[in-house]
Design a protein around this motif. Structure first.
Motif, mmCIF file in Angstrom:
data_model
loop_
_atom_site.group_PDB
_atom_site.id
_atom_site.type_symbol
_atom_site.label_atom_id
_atom_site.label_comp_id
_atom_site.label_asym_id
_atom_site.label_seq_id
_atom_site.Cartn_x
_atom_site.Cartn_y
_atom_site.Cartn_z
ATOM 1 N N LYS A 395 0.864 -1.158 0.037
ATOM 2 C CA LYS A 395 0.091 -0.093 0.002
ATOM 3 C C LYS A 395 0.861 1.306 -0.044
ATOM 4 C CE LYS A 395 -2.528 -1.096 3.613
ATOM 5 N NZ LYS A 395 -3.878 -1.293 4.506
ATOM 6 N N VAL A 396 0.408 2.222 -0.749
ATOM 7 C CA VAL A 396 1.253 3.500 -0.815
ATOM 8 C C VAL A 396 0.436 4.668 -0.547
ATOM 9 C CG1 VAL A 396 2.738 4.523 -2.426
ATOM 10 C CG2 VAL A 396 2.565 2.341 -2.605
ATOM 11 N N GLY A 397 0.940 5.486 0.510
ATOM 12 C CA GLY A 397 0.254 6.887 0.439
ATOM 13 C C GLY A 397 -0.825 6.629 1.826
ATOM 14 N N GLU A 398 -1.440 7.807 1.936
ATOM 15 C CA GLU A 398 -2.352 7.945 3.296
ATOM 16 C C GLU A 398 -3.638 7.960 2.865
ATOM 17 O OE1 GLU A 398 -1.225 10.789 6.532
ATOM 18 O OE2 GLU A 398 -0.502 11.891 4.723
ATOM 19 N N LEU A 399 -4.664 7.602 3.425
ATOM 20 C CA LEU A 399 -6.200 7.414 3.381
ATOM 21 C C LEU A 399 -6.648 8.950 3.146
ATOM 22 C CD1 LEU A 399 -7.173 4.718 5.601
ATOM 23 C CD2 LEU A 399 -6.392 4.420 3.164
ATOM 24 N N SER A 400 -6.307 10.100 3.776
ATOM 25 C CA SER A 400 -6.657 11.291 3.662
ATOM 26 C C SER A 400 -5.492 12.346 2.884
ATOM 27 C CB SER A 400 -6.982 11.758 4.950
ATOM 28 O OG SER A 400 -5.788 11.790 5.815
ATOM 29 N N GLN A 401 -5.940 13.232 2.110
ATOM 30 C CA GLN A 401 -5.053 13.988 1.633
ATOM 31 C C GLN A 401 -4.211 14.756 2.487
ATOM 32 O OE1 GLN A 401 -6.511 16.191 -1.678
ATOM 33 N NE2 GLN A 401 -8.000 14.761 -2.365
ATOM 34 N N PRO A 402 -2.960 14.811 2.529
ATOM 35 C CA PRO A 402 -2.107 15.610 3.250
ATOM 36 C C PRO A 402 -2.139 17.016 3.023
ATOM 37 C CG PRO A 402 -0.688 14.713 1.448
ATOM 38 C CD PRO A 402 -2.257 14.168 1.263
ATOM 39 N N LEU A 403 -1.999 17.882 4.414
ATOM 40 C CA LEU A 403 -2.306 19.148 4.371
ATOM 41 C C LEU A 403 -1.223 19.924 3.890
ATOM 42 C CD1 LEU A 403 -3.595 19.531 8.138
ATOM 43 C CD2 LEU A 403 -4.908 19.521 6.009
ATOM 44 N N ARG A 404 0.092 19.406 3.802
ATOM 45 C CA ARG A 404 1.331 19.850 3.087
ATOM 46 C C ARG A 404 1.709 19.145 1.863
ATOM 47 N NH1 ARG A 404 5.948 20.510 7.175
ATOM 48 N NH2 ARG A 404 5.984 18.546 7.082
ATOM 49 N N ASN A 405 1.956 19.718 1.023
ATOM 50 C CA ASN A 405 2.563 18.977 -0.258
ATOM 51 C C ASN A 405 3.682 18.235 0.026
ATOM 52 O OD1 ASN A 405 2.484 18.485 -3.112
ATOM 53 N ND2 ASN A 405 4.389 19.347 -3.207
ATOM 54 N N GLU A 406 4.792 18.707 1.043
ATOM 55 C CA GLU A 406 5.718 17.717 1.128
ATOM 56 C C GLU A 406 5.468 16.414 2.066
ATOM 57 O OE1 GLU A 406 6.027 21.676 3.852
ATOM 58 O OE2 GLU A 406 5.348 21.235 1.841
ATOM 59 N N ASP A 407 4.335 16.433 2.466
ATOM 60 C CA ASP A 407 4.030 15.185 3.181
ATOM 61 C C ASP A 407 3.389 14.342 2.238
ATOM 62 O OD1 ASP A 407 4.868 16.152 5.894
ATOM 63 O OD2 ASP A 407 3.013 16.972 6.268
ATOM 64 N N LEU A 408 3.202 14.419 0.997
ATOM 65 C CA LEU A 408 2.687 13.506 0.004
ATOM 66 C C LEU A 408 3.536 12.297 -0.250
ATOM 67 C CD1 LEU A 408 0.397 12.917 -1.854
ATOM 68 C CD2 LEU A 408 1.723 14.066 -3.561
ATOM 69 N N THR A 409 3.139 11.065 -0.030
ATOM 70 C CA THR A 409 4.085 9.961 -0.341
ATOM 71 C C THR A 409 4.240 9.971 -2.033
ATOM 72 O OG1 THR A 409 3.513 8.973 1.641
ATOM 73 C CG2 THR A 409 4.261 7.626 -0.481
ATOM 74 N N ARG A 410 5.490 9.799 -2.440
ATOM 75 C CA ARG A 410 5.692 9.845 -3.790
ATOM 76 C C ARG A 410 7.026 9.089 -4.137
ATOM 77 N NH1 ARG A 410 6.097 16.233 -4.856
ATOM 78 N NH2 ARG A 410 4.786 16.322 -3.011
ATOM 79 N N PHE A 411 7.145 8.681 -5.465
ATOM 80 C CA PHE A 411 8.326 8.051 -6.105
ATOM 81 C C PHE A 411 8.617 6.636 -5.206
ATOM 82 C CE2 PHE A 411 9.028 12.965 -6.516
ATOM 83 C CZ PHE A 411 8.949 12.757 -7.794
ATOM 84 N N ILE A 412 7.777 6.095 -5.131
ATOM 85 C CA ILE A 412 7.828 4.681 -4.573
ATOM 86 C C ILE A 412 7.635 3.664 -5.627
ATOM 87 C CG2 ILE A 412 7.018 2.928 -3.279
ATOM 88 C CD1 ILE A 412 7.774 5.499 -1.535
ATOM 89 N N THR A 413 8.656 2.511 -5.954
ATOM 90 C CA THR A 413 8.999 1.734 -6.794
ATOM 91 C C THR A 413 8.677 0.394 -6.293
ATOM 92 O OG1 THR A 413 10.648 3.118 -8.343
ATOM 93 C CG2 THR A 413 10.387 0.784 -8.572
ATOM 94 N N VAL A 414 7.831 -0.200 -7.038
ATOM 95 C CA VAL A 414 7.106 -1.700 -6.737
ATOM 96 C C VAL A 414 7.603 -2.399 -8.134
ATOM 97 C CG1 VAL A 414 5.684 -3.214 -5.713
ATOM 98 C CG2 VAL A 414 5.425 -0.811 -4.967
ATOM 99 N N ASP A 415 8.859 -3.246 -8.126
ATOM 100 C CA ASP A 415 9.291 -3.802 -9.241
ATOM 101 C C ASP A 415 9.610 -5.305 -9.200
ATOM 102 O OD1 ASP A 415 10.134 -3.464 -12.130
ATOM 103 O OD2 ASP A 415 12.017 -3.794 -11.364
ATOM 104 N N ASN A 416 9.041 -6.020 -9.822
ATOM 105 C CA ASN A 416 9.610 -7.547 -10.140
ATOM 106 C C ASN A 416 9.345 -8.076 -8.959
ATOM 107 O OD1 ASN A 416 10.753 -9.424 -11.605
ATOM 108 N ND2 ASN A 416 12.936 -9.015 -10.671
ATOM 109 N N ASN A 417 8.175 -8.004 -8.398
ATOM 110 C CA ASN A 417 7.772 -8.865 -7.073
ATOM 111 C C ASN A 417 6.534 -9.843 -7.656
ATOM 112 O OD1 ASN A 417 8.931 -7.013 -4.832
ATOM 113 N ND2 ASN A 417 8.008 -5.453 -6.219
ATOM 114 N N ILE A 418 6.496 -10.980 -6.648
ATOM 115 C CA ILE A 418 5.486 -11.960 -6.775
ATOM 116 C C ILE A 418 4.520 -11.423 -5.592
ATOM 117 C CG2 ILE A 418 4.927 -14.268 -6.852
ATOM 118 C CD1 ILE A 418 7.827 -14.890 -7.716
ATOM 119 N N MET A 419 3.372 -11.233 -5.966
ATOM 120 C CA MET A 419 2.277 -11.248 -4.824
ATOM 121 C C MET A 419 1.187 -12.251 -5.130
ATOM 122 S SD MET A 419 1.994 -7.057 -4.709
ATOM 123 C CE MET A 419 3.382 -6.101 -5.320
ATOM 124 N N SER A 420 1.302 -13.235 -4.402
ATOM 125 C CA SER A 420 0.264 -14.540 -4.669
ATOM 126 C C SER A 420 -0.535 -14.912 -3.508
ATOM 127 C CB SER A 420 1.281 -15.707 -5.569
ATOM 128 O OG SER A 420 0.439 -16.606 -5.542
#
Length: 707
Positions: A395-420
């Motif tokens: 899971k990536v990010g918050e359920l509510s929108q952050p009040l400050r732009n700098e608190d936004l989750t970003r640039f997360i890479t989810v690559d070459n994984n197995i989710m089964s």
């Protein structure tokens, strides 16, 4: 004189060792035979990750390091009594990251589980074990793992064909608002066969029982407050039902944690007086059986200092396995929640930068696996095996929108994984969920064996402002989802204003819902500004592509083939252009071409190829090809055989270059979707053929019942 000489030699060697240590990195060793009072050297290793963390802190306090600090874990299994807690004080630097890793050639296991004692034989098909902590201290658990596999708590229906409730009548007691009621009682009438599990239960046994409702895209979990044998009805309490997705006669249900339902191999039941019962699987013996109960809710918690704006940074986990976390249902039950979005994870991160998981495993959880939650940037989940999960994978990010732009989750890479194998406790969980987060990349993942959607992007309904922009969903292999249990799902599901988001080069197939809504690509609830191209979508129940409502999306250069009910679907009619649909190939020898309001929505559709080997007289809803043309739709499109190499074998290689040139279709190599790397890693990603056969059986039986 000679003693003085040797002392000088020893001093020089010690200095050289210190210099060597700082030149090649500080190493701290952890071993199953270690002790946290040791120094952490190879000869005197520590016993826990927490002690290793503390030792790494001391290194950084002594001097500014220029090389990595490595916590090297020797092979073996480590019992965790609580999570590893990391703060900003544990941060590394780009030159000197903090690395927790398994020794070469190993995958050490960190377990949040407690190993139980030995069973004793009751009879040929039943074992038992008395657990003092249950009888003496009131300990109770809801997950049990036998020989490394999740065992099923005794449930009424043991196959995939769960029963439907007969009726639901709600009495609201306390009113909170027009959308949600503070407290309500629901009377749920069940089929007559439920009496064999419910009759004769004491009040205490009844209150320990759990009923799970499967209604559209949600699950509701409740304890049973009362039971009426006269009309086979149970009474449950909690919040009032949501008007947009309540429990009704179309909802499925199952009963759990009832001793009379302990009737199938692999099931277990825990009595309050402290006796655990288990029905062994064929081939299992007491002597070779290991029973483990998860006791930790989390295994890693990484939290920066929000007030001082100090993030936890430059930390990496490599070649480590994290297993066994628990979920305990509240006495009040669980209210419905889309995607089980609120359920916790084994690993949770807040206020971090450059924190990564590489070649790790997370398995056997009560909740989800990993959550990059608030103010996380530049994280990576790479080549990890996430399986047998109670809820979501990543899971990536918050359920509510952050009040400050700098608190936004970003640039997360989810690559070459197995989710089964996810959603084992919460069937409505999604493998990958991006909430209020931007600029993330979900690429080359294998996603299968979930009962709901594969990837969900966005968390702002309708056309309100949303920060979920420029997310990339590419080269994923997403398949065998739904299993005929829930509805309203997509291989890739989007919602909200999402300019710059791209969904491309994914292979999506075998998405099968209980009722409506088994879609491949699904733009829902105001999806705006999304590009979907170069995707292969086939064998989905409802259609390959569906837009509920949205604005200015681009659907181009995709292949939609042999989806069961229809190939293309659109629902809400709006004044603005909903989407453009160009340069696509649509092949079908089952179901219809179009569904719902495709012929009425405001779309640009052109330069597509349509082919039905059953007939060249393809109907566009009720319109003929000529009438469809004359309405201004698909003016430059064609009805022609695209020349797929072998549709029955799911080989959609194109052999008609003239057609591709005619409609402007650009061939793409769909074999690149999914994981990459060694042959062994690719083989690990393949779904068990036995599970594929069970899935096909579900589809066959469900489709036969519908006819």
């Amino acid at each position: 004189m000679m003693n003085h000489f040797f002392r000088r030699i020893r001093l020089i060697l010690a200095i050289l060792l210190i210099i060597r240590g700082f030149s090649f990195g500080q190493q701290i060793f952890v071993s199953t035979t270690g002790n946290d009072r040791n120094t952490g050297t190879f000869q005197k290793p520590l016993a826990t990750l927490t002690a290793a963390r503390d030792k790494a802190r001391l290194f950084r306090k002594r001097s500014a390091l220029k090389t990595p600090v490595e916590v090297i874990v020797k092979k073996g299994e480590y019992r965790m009594k609580g999570p590893l807690m990391l703060t900003a004080d544990d941060s590394g630097t780009p030159e000197s990251p903090l690395i927790f890793k398994g020794e070469a050639g190993s995958m050490p296991v960190f377990s949040g589980g407690k190993t139980l004692g030995k069973f004793e034989k009751v009879n040929e098909g039943l074992w038992k074990m008395d657990i003092a902590e249950v009888s003496d201290y009131g300990w109770y658990f809801e997950q049990l793992f036998i020989n490394g596999k999740r065992a099923q708590r005794a449930q009424a229906v043991n196959d995939l064909f769960i029963k439907q409730v007969l009726s639901v009548k709600e009495t609201v007691v306390l009113i909170d608002s027009s959308f949600s009621h503070d407290f309500a009682v629901q009377k749920v009438t069940l089929p007559i066969e439920s009496t064999k599990w419910l009759n004769g239960l004491s009040k205490a046994e009844l209150e320990d029982a759990v009923i799970t409702f499967y209604h559209n895209w949600d699950n509701t979990r409740r304890r049973i407050s009362a039971y009426s044998a006269k009309d086979t009805a149970i009474y449950v309490t909690g919040q009032g039902q949501k008007p947009w997705n309540g429990i009704n006669s179309n909802s499925l249900y199952n009963l759990e944690n009832i001793k009379s339902a302990l009737d199938a191999p692999g099931e277990w039941f825990l009595e309050r007086p402290g006796t655990l019962y288990y029905k062994p699987l064929p081939g299992e013996t007491i002597e070779q059986t290991k029973a483990v109960v998860p006791v930790c809710e989390q295994l890693i918690v990484i939290t920066g200092d929000e007030k001082q704006d100090r993030r936890v940074s430059n930390i990496r986990f490599e070649n480590l396995s994290f297993q066994m976390t628990k979920y305990q249902m509240p006495r009040s039950g669980e209210e419905p929640a889309q995607g089980a979005h609120h359920i916790g994870t084994a690993v949770v991160l807040d206020n971090t930068d450059q924190v990564s998981f590489v070649n790790c495993e997370i398995a056997h959880t009560g909740g989800g696996a990993i959550w990059y939650r608030k103010a996380c940037t530049n994280g990576r989940v790479e080549r990890c095996f996430l399986h047998d999960l109670g809820a979501s994978g990543v899971k990536v990010g918050e359920l509510s929108q952050p009040l400050r732009n700098e608190d936004l989750t970003r640039f997360i890479t989810v690559d070459n994984n197995i989710m089964s194998g996810g959603g084992m406790v919460f069937p409505c969980a999604v493998a990958v969920m991006i909430f209020n987060a931007s600029d993330n990349e979900i690429t080359h993942n294998e996603i299968n064996n979930y009962q709901y959607s594969g990837i969900s992007v966005g968390w702002t309904w309708g056309y309100s402002a949303s920060p979920a922009k420029r997310n990339k969903i590419a080269f994923n292999h997403i398949h065998h989802l739904g299993w005929g249990v829930l509805s309203d799902m997509g291989g890739v599901y989007t919602l909200g204003v999402s300019e710059g988001t791209v969904v491309n080069n994914n292979v999506i197939h075998h998405i099968y819902s209980f009722d409506y809504g088994g879609w491949g690509l699904y733009t829902d609830e105001g999806s705006t500004g999304i590009l979907m191209e170069n995707n292969l979508v086939y064998n989905c129940r409802s259609s390959g592509f569906h837009q509920h409502y949205g604005k200015e999306n681009i659907i181009r250069n995709n292949i939609f083939a042999n989806n069961i009910n229809a190939q293309l679907q659109a629902t809400r009619i709006e004044k603005h252009r909903s989407f453009s649909f160009t340069n696509n190939i649509i092949y079908f020898n089952t179901g219809d071409l179009l569904s719902n309001g495709w012929d009425e929505v405001n779309i640009l559709t052109d330069q597509n190829c349509y082919w039905d080997p059953r007939s060249t007289a393809i109907k566009f809803k009720k319109q003929s090809w000529a009438a469809w043309h004359s309405s201004g739709k698909d003016v430059h499109s064609v009805i022609a055989d695209p020349g797929f190499r072998n549709v029955k074998a799911f080989d959609f290689t194109l052999t008609n270059p003239q057609l591709m040139q005619q409609i402007g279709f650009k061939p793409f190599d769909y074999s690149l979707a999914g994981v990459y790397g060694s042959a062994g890693w690719k083989a690990k990603a393949r779904l068990d053929p036995a599970l594929e056969r069970v899935f096909d059986e579900v589809v066959t039986v469900r489709e036969k019942d519908r006819k």
